[in-house]
Scaffold this motif. Structure first.
Motif, mmCIF file in Angstrom:
data_model
loop_
_atom_site.group_PDB
_atom_site.id
_atom_site.type_symbol
_atom_site.label_atom_id
_atom_site.label_comp_id
_atom_site.label_asym_id
_atom_site.label_seq_id
_atom_site.Cartn_x
_atom_site.Cartn_y
_atom_site.Cartn_z
ATOM 1 N N ALA A 149 0.836 -1.208 0.000
ATOM 2 C CA ALA A 149 0.000 0.000 0.000
ATOM 3 C C ALA A 149 0.868 1.254 0.000
ATOM 4 N N ALA A 150 2.003 1.193 0.676
ATOM 5 C CA ALA A 150 2.903 2.350 0.742
ATOM 6 C C ALA A 150 3.572 2.625 -0.609
ATOM 7 N N THR A 151 3.669 1.601 -1.456
ATOM 8 C CA THR A 151 4.320 1.787 -2.753
ATOM 9 C C THR A 151 3.362 2.323 -3.812
ATOM 10 N N VAL A 152 2.072 2.276 -3.534
ATOM 11 C CA VAL A 152 1.075 2.713 -4.516
ATOM 12 C C VAL A 152 0.872 4.222 -4.405
ATOM 13 N N THR A 153 1.058 4.910 -5.505
ATOM 14 C CA THR A 153 0.798 6.353 -5.548
ATOM 15 C C THR A 153 -0.072 6.645 -6.764
ATOM 16 N N ILE A 154 -1.352 6.322 -6.644
ATOM 17 C CA ILE A 154 -2.289 6.515 -7.748
ATOM 18 C C ILE A 154 -3.076 7.793 -7.504
ATOM 19 N N PRO A 155 -2.985 8.746 -8.425
ATOM 20 C CA PRO A 155 -3.752 9.984 -8.271
ATOM 21 C C PRO A 155 -5.250 9.706 -8.314
ATOM 22 N N ALA A 156 -6.021 10.556 -7.680
ATOM 23 C CA ALA A 156 -7.479 10.399 -7.687
ATOM 24 C C ALA A 156 -7.981 10.381 -9.123
ATOM 25 N N GLY A 157 -8.859 9.443 -9.415
ATOM 26 C CA GLY A 157 -9.437 9.339 -10.738
ATOM 27 C C GLY A 157 -8.642 8.483 -11.713
ATOM 28 N N ALA A 158 -7.407 8.136 -11.360
ATOM 29 C CA ALA A 158 -6.586 7.297 -12.233
ATOM 30 C C ALA A 158 -7.030 5.839 -12.098
ATOM 31 N N PRO A 159 -6.795 5.029 -13.125
ATOM 32 C CA PRO A 159 -7.182 3.614 -13.032
ATOM 33 C C PRO A 159 -6.377 2.880 -11.964
ATOM 34 N N LYS A 160 -6.985 1.834 -11.433
ATOM 35 C CA LYS A 160 -6.304 1.006 -10.435
ATOM 36 C C LYS A 160 -5.165 0.235 -11.096
ATOM 37 N N THR A 161 -4.244 -0.236 -10.275
ATOM 38 C CA THR A 161 -3.086 -0.976 -10.772
ATOM 39 C C THR A 161 -3.149 -2.425 -10.299
ATOM 40 N N SER A 162 -2.340 -3.268 -10.862
ATOM 41 C CA SER A 162 -2.284 -4.669 -10.488
ATOM 42 C C SER A 162 -1.391 -4.856 -9.266
ATOM 43 N N CYS A 163 -1.946 -5.382 -8.208
ATOM 44 C CA CYS A 163 -1.135 -5.651 -7.021
ATOM 45 C C CYS A 163 -0.165 -6.800 -7.274
ATOM 46 N N ALA A 164 -0.486 -7.678 -8.201
ATOM 47 C CA ALA A 164 0.456 -8.745 -8.557
ATOM 48 C C ALA A 164 1.726 -8.135 -9.137
ATOM 49 N N LYS A 165 1.573 -7.121 -9.995
ATOM 50 C CA LYS A 165 2.745 -6.445 -10.564
ATOM 51 C C LYS A 165 3.501 -5.683 -9.485
ATOM 52 N N LEU A 166 2.765 -5.030 -8.582
ATOM 53 C CA LEU A 166 3.421 -4.352 -7.457
ATOM 54 C C LEU A 166 4.202 -5.357 -6.617
ATOM 55 N N GLY A 167 3.601 -6.529 -6.409
ATOM 56 C CA GLY A 167 4.260 -7.578 -5.635
ATOM 57 C C GLY A 167 5.540 -8.052 -6.285
ATOM 58 N N THR A 168 5.519 -8.208 -7.604
ATOM 59 C CA THR A 168 6.713 -8.624 -8.337
ATOM 60 C C THR A 168 7.827 -7.587 -8.177
ATOM 61 N N ALA A 169 7.465 -6.323 -8.286
ATOM 62 C CA ALA A 169 8.457 -5.255 -8.113
ATOM 63 C C ALA A 169 8.978 -5.233 -6.673
ATOM 64 N N TYR A 170 8.091 -5.469 -5.710
ATOM 65 C CA TYR A 170 8.497 -5.473 -4.303
ATOM 66 C C TYR A 170 9.454 -6.623 -4.021
ATOM 67 N N ILE A 171 9.186 -7.776 -4.605
ATOM 68 C CA ILE A 171 10.071 -8.939 -4.432
ATOM 69 C C ILE A 171 11.465 -8.603 -4.981
ATOM 70 N N ALA A 172 11.507 -8.009 -6.163
ATOM 71 C CA ALA A 172 12.804 -7.621 -6.768
ATOM 72 C C ALA A 172 13.534 -6.628 -5.873
ATOM 73 N N LEU A 173 12.802 -5.678 -5.337
ATOM 74 C CA LEU A 173 13.410 -4.695 -4.423
ATOM 75 C C LEU A 173 14.000 -5.382 -3.203
ATOM 76 N N ARG A 174 13.246 -6.283 -2.613
ATOM 77 C CA ARG A 174 13.722 -6.979 -1.403
ATOM 78 C C ARG A 174 14.916 -7.872 -1.694
ATOM 79 N N LYS A 175 14.917 -8.514 -2.849
ATOM 80 C CA LYS A 175 16.055 -9.369 -3.215
ATOM 81 C C LYS A 175 17.322 -8.543 -3.399
ATOM 82 N N GLY A 176 17.164 -7.299 -3.841
ATOM 83 C CA GLY A 176 18.313 -6.428 -4.076
ATOM 84 C C GLY A 176 18.882 -5.804 -2.820
ATOM 85 N N GLN A 177 18.217 -5.956 -1.699
ATOM 86 C CA GLN A 177 18.704 -5.335 -0.462
ATOM 87 C C GLN A 177 19.791 -6.145 0.186
#
Length: 128
Positions: A100-128
């Motif tokens: 939820a902290a990684t999502v920055t969707i402006p009001a009125g913009a379409p929703k995003t895929s949490c699966a894609k957010l999850g994939t990006a989060y996994i990559a971020l965590r692996k890189g730490q």
């Protein structure tokens, strides 16, 4: 007669309640946030207050294309992928909060895929 088991269970629970009988709710009747909390409780033996899970889940449903059970499955899949990568410091609650902290969707913009957010989060965590 009934189109789904979940509806049948709800009807049975209601009838038992009206008859004054005790009834233990099943996972199919629990809210998605309660399901996530119950899973954390099973795995860790402890969990934060239900309100914390409800707040985090609600934040994700406001920004993610996945809803309800699909979002529960996404959270579980991302957590399993993190654990497979030997990243074991997350619970379902902390994962929802981090996503939820990684999502920055402006009001009125379409929703995003949490699966894609999850994939990006996994990559971020692996890189730490």
């Amino acid at each position: 007669m009934f189109r789904s088991c979940a509806r049948a269970l709800t009807v049975v629970a209601t009838l038992l309640s009206l008859a004054g009988c005790a009834y233990q709710a099943t996972a199919s009747i629990l809210s998605p946030a309660a399901q996530l909390r119950d899973e954390d409780m099973k795995v860790h033996g402890t969990a934060h207050a239900q309100a914390s899970y409800t707040k985090a889940f609600k934040a994700l449903t406001g920004d993610c294309t996945e809803q309800g059970t699909a979002l529960v499955n996404t959270v579980d899949s991302v957590l399993a992928a993190l654990q497979k990568a030997k990243i074991n410091d997350e619970t379902r609650l902390t994962l929802m909060q981090h996503l939820a902290a990684t999502v920055t969707i402006p009001a009125g913009a379409p929703k995003t895929s949490c699966a894609k957010l999850g994939t990006a989060y996994i990559a971020l965590r692996k890189g730490q």
